[in-house]
Design an enzyme around this catalytic site. Structure first.
Site, short mmCIF file in Angstrom:
data_model
loop_
_atom_site.label_atom_id
_atom_site.label_comp_id
_atom_site.label_asym_id
_atom_site.label_seq_id
_atom_site.Cartn_x
_atom_site.Cartn_y
_atom_site.Cartn_z
N ASN A 13 21.75 14.20 -36.28
CA ASN A 13 22.45 15.47 -36.51
C ASN A 13 23.83 15.34 -35.87
OD1 ASN A 13 23.40 18.07 -36.58
ND2 ASN A 13 21.83 18.94 -35.24
N LYS B 221 26.24 17.37 -35.93
CA LYS B 221 26.79 18.66 -35.48
C LYS B 221 28.26 18.77 -35.91
CE LYS B 221 23.31 18.80 -31.90
NZ LYS B 221 22.88 19.24 -30.58
N HIS C 96 18.13 25.35 -36.65
CA HIS C 96 18.47 24.67 -35.39
C HIS C 96 18.76 25.72 -34.31
CE1 HIS C 96 20.58 22.23 -32.46
NE2 HIS C 96 20.03 21.17 -33.02
N GLU D 26 20.97 25.93 -32.15
CA GLU D 26 22.38 26.34 -32.05
C GLU D 26 22.72 27.37 -33.11
OE1 GLU D 26 23.97 22.35 -32.07
OE2 GLU D 26 23.11 22.02 -30.08
N GLU E 172 12.41 20.92 -30.85
CA GLU E 172 13.56 20.67 -29.98
C GLU E 172 13.57 21.70 -28.87
OE1 GLU E 172 16.79 18.32 -32.32
OE2 GLU E 172 17.20 20.45 -32.49
N GLY F 89 21.28 18.24 -25.47
CA GLY F 89 22.60 17.95 -24.94
C GLY F 89 22.68 18.04 -23.42
N SER G 121 18.01 15.11 -26.24
CA SER G 121 18.40 13.98 -25.38
C SER G 121 17.61 12.70 -25.65
CB SER G 121 18.32 14.38 -23.90
OG SER G 121 19.20 15.47 -23.64
N GLY H 176 21.04 14.13 -31.56
CA GLY H 176 22.41 14.64 -31.57
C GLY H 176 23.37 13.58 -31.05
N GLY H 177 23.71 13.70 -29.77
CA GLY H 177 24.72 12.85 -29.14
C GLY H 177 24.58 11.37 -29.43
P1 13P Z 1 21.03 15.84 -28.27
O1 13P Z 1 20.36 14.58 -28.80
O2 13P Z 1 22.51 15.68 -28.13
O3 13P Z 1 20.36 16.37 -27.07
O4 13P Z 1 20.85 16.94 -29.44
C1 13P Z 1 19.61 17.16 -29.99
C2 13P Z 1 19.75 18.02 -31.17
O5 13P Z 1 20.08 19.18 -31.08
C3 13P Z 1 19.49 17.41 -32.48
O6 13P Z 1 19.41 18.38 -33.49
#
Ligand code: 13P
Length: 253
Positions: A11, A13, A97, A99, A169, A175, A215, A236-237
């Protein structure tokens, strides 16, 4: 036990322009070519979808989007319809999600409408659920997840859910560098599978892929993936850099 094809999904983002995303996708395609025992998906921002689709054509990476509207078209300024995503080459769409729930007012009810619309358009929904840190501390993890699942999938029939993927999640792990332990992830995934077996169908629950997100990185992916009910990762990251993401895809070594 039912064999489930692992899915490692990135993802991206709100990162990367079209050109940056295309470059990343091009490199990733080289790095994961030949991988067939793990499915790979990336979800770039909307503005990069078409460029990324061109780069990954003919390879083994699936394209996904990060959100969409439930209507097929209309006067909804700033929104994107399901058919626009399929036309751009998407096969998956991430929905609900945390967020989106936290910053953009998404609710279990809007997620429900979106899942329905995604299925109708032939998109595979990646339905995100997760508890906050305070909810976990208050011992409410299972009840929060049960409610998200119940409302998110309210009045769906078994045949509508064949392409569903669930992503667990925990909000406190996104994050933050704080990953759920493999035991915490397994406990929740097993609960979610059991809940869906009761709610929908046990055969369906056995086939359903449940991803872990929060993470995930090369140093912890292997132990998470070794858990019997963890069928993949939503990253994500660590998905932004193609070399790092490829290490996640190659978690089996
Ligand atoms: P991180 O891997 O950056 O923690 O993000 C997870 C996420 O929200 C994937 O959708």
């Amino acid at each position: 036990m039912q064999k489930r094809l692992p899915l490692i999904a990135g993802n991206w983002k709100m990162y990367k322009t079209g050109d940056e995303a295309a470059q990343t996708a091009k490199r990733l395609k080289e790095l994961v070519s030949g991988v067939s025992d793990v499915e790979v998906m990336i979800a770039p921002p909307f503005t990069a979808l078409c460029q990324v689709a061109v780069e990954i054509a003919g390879g083994n990476i699936a394209l996904g989007a990060q959100n969409m509207h439930w209507e097929s078209e209309g006067a909804y300024t700033g929104e994107i319809a399901p058919g626009m995503l399929t036309a751009a080459g998407c096969r998956y769409v991430i929905l609900g999600h945390s967020e989106r729930r936290q910053y953009f007012g998404e609710t279990d009810q809007s997620v429900n409408r979106k899942i329905r619309a995604a299925v109708a358009a032939g998109l595979k929904p990646v339905f995100c659920i997760g508890e906050s840190e305070s909810q976990r501390e208050a011992g409410q993890t299972f009840s929060v997840l049960d409610k998200q699942i119940q409302n998110g999938l309210e009045s769906f029939l078994l045949q509508d859910l064949e392409s569903l993927v669930v992503a667990y999640e925990p909000v406190w792990a996104i994050g933050t560098g704080k990953t759920a332990t493999k035991e915490q992830a397994q406990e929740v995934h097993a609960h979610v599978r059991q809940r869906l077996a009761e709610m929908i169908d046990s055969g369906f629950a056995q086939k359903l892929r449940i991803l872990y997100g929060g993470s995930v990185k090369p140093s912890n992916v292997k132990e998470l993936m070794a858990m019997p009910d963890v069928d993949g990762a939503l990253v994500g990251g660590a998905s932004l850099d193609p070399e790092t993401f490829s290490q996640l895809v190659h978690y089996q070594g």
